[in-house]
Scaffold this active site. Structure first.
Site, PDB file in Angstrom:
ATOM      1  N   ASN A  72     -13.815  14.097   6.075  1.00 51.58           N
ATOM      2  CA  ASN A  72     -14.896  13.271   5.553  1.00 51.58           C
ATOM      3  C   ASN A  72     -16.233  13.515   6.232  1.00 51.58           C
ATOM      4  OD1 ASN A  72     -13.097  11.947   7.549  1.00 51.58           O
ATOM      5  ND2 ASN A  72     -14.794  10.490   7.679  1.00 51.58           N
TER       6      ASN A  72
ATOM      7  N   THR B 246      -0.911  -9.584  -7.186  1.00 51.99           N
ATOM      8  CA  THR B 246      -1.344  -9.415  -8.568  1.00 51.99           C
ATOM      9  C   THR B 246      -2.130  -8.116  -8.716  1.00 51.99           C
ATOM     10  OG1 THR B 246      -1.469 -11.800  -8.827  1.00 51.99           O
ATOM     11  CG2 THR B 246      -2.685 -10.482 -10.419  1.00 51.99           C
TER      12      THR B 246
ATOM     13  N   CYS C 156     -17.698   4.456   8.413  1.00 53.85           N
ATOM     14  CA  CYS C 156     -16.904   3.475   9.151  1.00 53.85           C
ATOM     15  C   CYS C 156     -17.324   3.371  10.598  1.00 53.85           C
ATOM     16  CB  CYS C 156     -15.436   3.829   9.092  1.00 53.85           C
ATOM     17  SG  CYS C 156     -14.930   4.209   7.445  1.00 53.85           S
TER      18      CYS C 156
HETATM   19  C1  LIG Z   1     -10.844  10.638   4.702  1.00 52.28           C
HETATM   20  C2  LIG Z   1     -10.901   9.180   4.419  1.00 52.28           C
HETATM   21  N1  LIG Z   1      -9.783   8.422   4.527  1.00 52.28           N
HETATM   22  C3  LIG Z   1      -9.780   7.110   4.288  1.00 52.28           C
HETATM   23  C4  LIG Z   1     -10.920   6.457   3.907  1.00 52.28           C
HETATM   24  C5  LIG Z   1     -10.855   4.985   3.666  1.00 52.28           C
HETATM   25  O1  LIG Z   1     -10.941   4.702   2.299  1.00 52.28           O
HETATM   26  P1  LIG Z   1     -11.134   3.195   1.770  1.00 52.28           P
HETATM   27  O2  LIG Z   1     -12.537   2.867   2.025  1.00 52.28           O
HETATM   28  O3  LIG Z   1     -10.826   3.294   0.339  1.00 52.28           O
HETATM   29  O4  LIG Z   1     -10.209   2.332   2.495  1.00 52.28           O
HETATM   30  C6  LIG Z   1     -12.111   7.189   3.773  1.00 52.28           C
HETATM   31  C7  LIG Z   1     -13.396   6.575   3.404  1.00 52.28           C
HETATM   32  O5  LIG Z   1     -13.792   5.519   3.764  1.00 52.28           O
HETATM   33  C8  LIG Z   1     -12.084   8.571   4.036  1.00 52.28           C
HETATM   34  O6  LIG Z   1     -13.195   9.311   3.929  1.00 52.28           O
HETATM   35  C1  LIG Z   2       0.602 -20.011  -4.241  1.00 47.74           C
HETATM   36  C2  LIG Z   2       0.292 -18.560  -4.388  1.00 47.74           C
HETATM   37  N1  LIG Z   2       0.229 -17.783  -3.302  1.00 47.74           N
HETATM   38  C3  LIG Z   2      -0.053 -16.473  -3.379  1.00 47.74           C
HETATM   39  C4  LIG Z   2      -0.290 -15.878  -4.593  1.00 47.74           C
HETATM   40  C5  LIG Z   2      -0.595 -14.408  -4.600  1.00 47.74           C
HETATM   41  O1  LIG Z   2      -1.928 -14.183  -4.901  1.00 47.74           O
HETATM   42  P1  LIG Z   2      -2.484 -12.726  -5.226  1.00 47.74           P
HETATM   43  O2  LIG Z   2      -2.043 -12.425  -6.589  1.00 47.74           O
HETATM   44  O3  LIG Z   2      -3.947 -12.859  -5.109  1.00 47.74           O
HETATM   45  O4  LIG Z   2      -1.934 -11.784  -4.230  1.00 47.74           O
HETATM   46  C6  LIG Z   2      -0.225 -16.650  -5.761  1.00 47.74           C
HETATM   47  C7  LIG Z   2      -0.425 -16.090  -7.096  1.00 47.74           C
HETATM   48  O5  LIG Z   2      -0.060 -15.019  -7.467  1.00 47.74           O
HETATM   49  C8  LIG Z   2       0.060 -18.015  -5.651  1.00 47.74           C
HETATM   50  O6  LIG Z   2       0.133 -18.786  -6.723  1.00 47.74           O
END
Ligand SMILES: Cc1ncc(COP(=O)(O)O)c(C=O)c1O
Ligand SMILES: Cc1ncc(COP(=O)(O)O)c(C=O)c1O
Lengths: 394, 135, 394, 135
Positions: free
Chosen positions: A157, A245, A330
């Site tokens: 990166n 979800t 980062c």
């Molecule tokens: C080589 C590399 N790995 C991992 C990441 C982390 O990705 P993310 O921001 O989607 O967590 C990045 C960029 O931030 C990256 O350039």
């Molecule tokens: C009580 C409760 N906790 C946790 C979750 C998980 O949430 P998320 O889908 O944002 O991971 C849900 C719904 O899916 C929920 O109703």
């Protein structure tokens, strides 16, 4: 582009603006145009949501030449890296506790490995060769009887250096060791053919290839050996490997980005190569400028340069309105000199001055020219301020 | 480190009127340079003393925008003041005024180190030499 | 609404459609209207992105009456639950390895606790009282010298039963035990005042209150005791508790959803109460219908009913185009009878027939009336098919 | 379990022409009911035999839409056939035709269990009793 633009964004390795087609598809998904719902629900709303998520998964799979069933959605590459490394190491801990990685890995890999070290695993941190590539002989020598996982990134990166995944993967397969690859900087930008590569686990993230931030995926090769423990527990989503979800609009956005990338990859690459060449031609004549990372085996979307006698944080400010990076985004806030450039053998002094320019699909030659002029001006300005001794001391 | 610089920092950084060296000549001139190995920062201060006053003060610095801006502000502040003005504590007030992140305190203090050394040079010079700065 | 609508969505406890204002703000963010960038970058694009994320955090904090600095973004409540529970248990493992939770928790909590059990922790699984609330005496008796964490949800996702957070939290504080609360079903829908509640860790997710899917947050009380280990390692984002590029548009969406919720909470609650009352009046006269969970201490946005002699999966299909849930969306695909209703003492037979109706801001009385008629028709239809013996056997 | 039902399943589920009981009367009638405790599913088959043929077949079932649709399809298939048609293996073909998830095999086999029991009832009846179904 006029003479003094509001902003010239050359930091696409940090994040790319989502493609208009991606934005549009996400907007339609969020607006419920094709319905909305929880993909885990069995009713009609849920089924529509699930269909959208599965269509997106199929698009991503097509980009990578793999089966959609081999992809697990995550919140990005950081989570995918951690899931792969912690998940594989923990599941295989009873067989052995040795891992191999490189010193030039992204923090998401390096810190996950370091966390495992604190938990009693052993990690071999291989140094790169002079231009940033892995020394395959060093890799061969690093294997031990208890080695379980090798984690080596595809495109670096900071420097754009490309590793030889086939050579690394074959050496892992020979020894029955899992091979994880952080491909955050290559998926959607370089060809990645998972039907042909001996890779077991591969991390990716949408926002590096004109998709949305906050969604990524982990590829798991369809081999019995390739099993991992989840990081999160909960609903049975994503083969129990990643509960929660599924964010429909996010998956839709990543799917469209993947489809665009598949169609435009060669064209984009030629575009980046032209821009890279043009920028380097403009910069190389400035006194003290050096290029970090080799030109061969490098992704042309990134150009990283250092300059003697100039302090990096001041250079970054003097470059405004050109948006570029020191080290990776980062580390930006910590201000530490890049561990990647240090590993390439750069002195602290040169490493701290490094600026990463990175291009996107919409980057223009005029922007590159502007950045070039700005760099020259910034250096000239700072040289009126910085003492000559700074160069000598370095 | 927040990455956001105040307007004043940006102004001082972009247009540091006191950056540079003093040409050797006319009045009594001294220069000192101090550095800090941790972040590789460096500050060089030069001043001309005239009748016990700092007739001209210049700096060069290798460091972040906060350090550069603070050095510029520092020079502007002390120029025209008695040489002893170099001995006053100025960094805490400067850091506040320029909203310098606290983790940069170490490098900002280079300014005080340099100023003290500079004062010593100028005051020593005047005590063991020509008397004209004393009248 | 006309006589036969395309779809009547009464499954807002599974997921809510994002509010148009949320969709709009996200679209503007994705389109780069206020710039785009990686919030970790220090350049102007990054600073704009960070400002947007911090504005969103402040909006969420305002809804919860807390300081923005106490909130850490996650990919949703599943991740927030796991981060809180695994993170606190692991950090405090040297002090003790006992946790207390309830049998009616969401899988994200229950499965995280079960994972800890497999790793050598002990978990006390408290049964609810008849109407679903926690028996505080049972809680008091469950505390041990080595108890480190209590995890009890605010609003139950299947029945809407509300727990007494103050009473639970006080008992935890008395004993120096951390209190985690899964508030996925209450944040944005019931008042949650973190300046006044003795809660240490609280999970939330945007998509349950008309925000986007795939973003949530964990609240950590500003107390020295309230420390946790991260689940992911990488960049230093989110106080090192949650690395990864912050998804700007997602945070923006959650922020707008929070702001709307804060403004509309009382009005929404009255709306849900009216709809709940209306639906129950329509259903209660159908032979064999029973309500699951008490009426007191219940969030009115959820109404859960069982019916003797009717098979739940067939009922769900016969209810189409009304979209409702059997159990929670997360179990939907497994088809297991609800562990929550079993814990409330319902027979397998009644539990399997349970249907959860849940309302959203845009739900209309006409939709509720339609659902009511449809339920009656579905039951009548299925009773012509299902043998009378099914009821007797139950 | 995918939650998606084929159009045919939806049609059979919505309009099960063979759901119900047979009125006692005219021809020879038998009924059997079998159940499976795991998922609480239940299938009741009734048939009237007439001259060795199934003149009418009805079902009642407690179970998921796939079971209900399969029961309806089953009745439609065997009605009008010789009683021995009840003994043929039909569930694998039905599951394929209706795209029934494999994990529902157990409950679908209730149909074959019920059919076999029903055949036995009808065949026993005819062998030890009135001969009119035999002519
Ligand atoms: C080589 C590399 N790995 C991992 C990441 C982390 O990705 P993310 O921001 O989607 O967590 C990045 C960029 O931030 C990256 O350039
Ligand atoms: C009580 C409760 N906790 C946790 C979750 C998980 O949430 P998320 O889908 O944002 O991971 C849900 C719904 O899916 C929920 O109703």
């Amino acid at each position: 582009m006029n003479a003094s633009p509001d902003m010239v964004y050359l930091d696409h390795a940090a994040t790319t603006p989502p493609d208009p087609a991606v934005v549009d598809a996400m907007h339609r998904s969020l607006s419920g145009e094709s319905g909305f719902g929880n993909p885990a629900s069995t009713h009609v709303a849920g089924r529509r949501a699930r269909a959208a998520v599965e269509q997106a998964r199929a698009r991503l799979a097509a980009l990578l030449h793999t089966d959609p069933g081999n992809l697990v959605w995550t919140s990005g590459a950081t989570e995918a890296d951690n899931l792969a490394i912690l998940g594989a190491a923990r599941l295989r801990a009873h067989r052995g506790r040795h891992l191999i990685t490189m010193r030039t890995e992204h923090k998401a890999v390096a810190d996950a490995c370091a966390a495992l070290e604190r938990q009693g695993f052993e990690v071999t941190w291989l140094a790169p060769e002079r231009h940033g590539r892995l020394d395959l002989t060093a890799l061969e020598q690093a294997f031990r009887d208890d080695t379980q996982l090798v984690s080596i990134m595809h495109v670096n990166n900071e420097t754009g250096v490309i590793q030889d995944l086939r050579a690394i993967g074959e050496r892992c397969r020979d020894r029955n060791v899992l091979f994880h690859c952080d491909a955050a900087q290559s998926v959607g930008k370089l060809p990645v053919d998972l039907s042909a590569l001996p890779v077991d686990l591969l991390s990716m993230t949408a926002h590096k290839f004109h998709g949305p931030q906050g969604i990524g995926a982990l590829y798991l090769a369809p081999r019995p050996e390739c099993r991992i423990e989840p990081l999160l527990y909960g609903g049975g989503q994503e083969r129990r490997l990643r509960p929660g979800t599924l964010p429909v609009h996010q998956a839709v956005g990543m799917g469209v980005a993947a489809e665009l990338a598949a169609a435009r990859l060669e064209e984009d690459l030629r575009h980046y190569a032209r821009l890279n060449e043009r920028l380097w031609r403009g910069l190389e004549s400035i006194e003290g400028v050096v290029r970090n990372g080799g030109r061969e085996h490098a992704f042309p979307g990134i150009l990283n340069v250092s300059i003697a006698g100039i302090e990096g944080e001041s250079l970054l400010l003097a470059l405004e309105p050109v948006c570029v990076a020191r080290g990776s985004a980062c580390n930006a806030q910590s201000g530490e000199p890049s561990h990647v450039l240090r590993a390439l053998g750069r002195s602290d002094h040169l490493a701290q001055s490094a600026i990463r320019f990175s291009f996107g699909r919409e980057t223009t030659e005029a922007e590159v020219d502007f950045a070039c002029r700005r760099y020259a001006q910034a250096v000239a300005h700072l040289r009126t301020i910085m003492p000559a001794t700074a160069v000598q001391a370095a | 480190m927040d990455g956001a610089y105040s307007d004043e920092v940006r102004r001082l950084f972009a247009d540091p009127a006191h950056a540079g060296d003093l040409p050797p000549g006319g009045s009594r001139t001294a220069s000192v340079e101090v550095s800090e190995s941790a972040a590789g920062c460096r500050v060089r201060l030069s001043a001309s003393g005239n009748a016990g006053r700092l007739s001209a003060v210049r700096f060069r610095a290798f460091g972040c925008p906060h350090l550069l801006a603070a050095a510029e502000a520092f020079c502007a502040e002390v120029e025209g003041q008695p040489v002893t003005a170099l001995l006053a504590r100025r960094v805490p007030a400067l850091m506040e005024r320029l909203a310098v992140p606290v983790e940069k305190t170490g490098r900002l203090l280079l300014l005080e180190d340099a100023a003290k050394a500079l004062a010593r040079e100028l005051l020593e010079d005047s005590s063991d030499g020509t008397n004209d700065t004393q009248t």
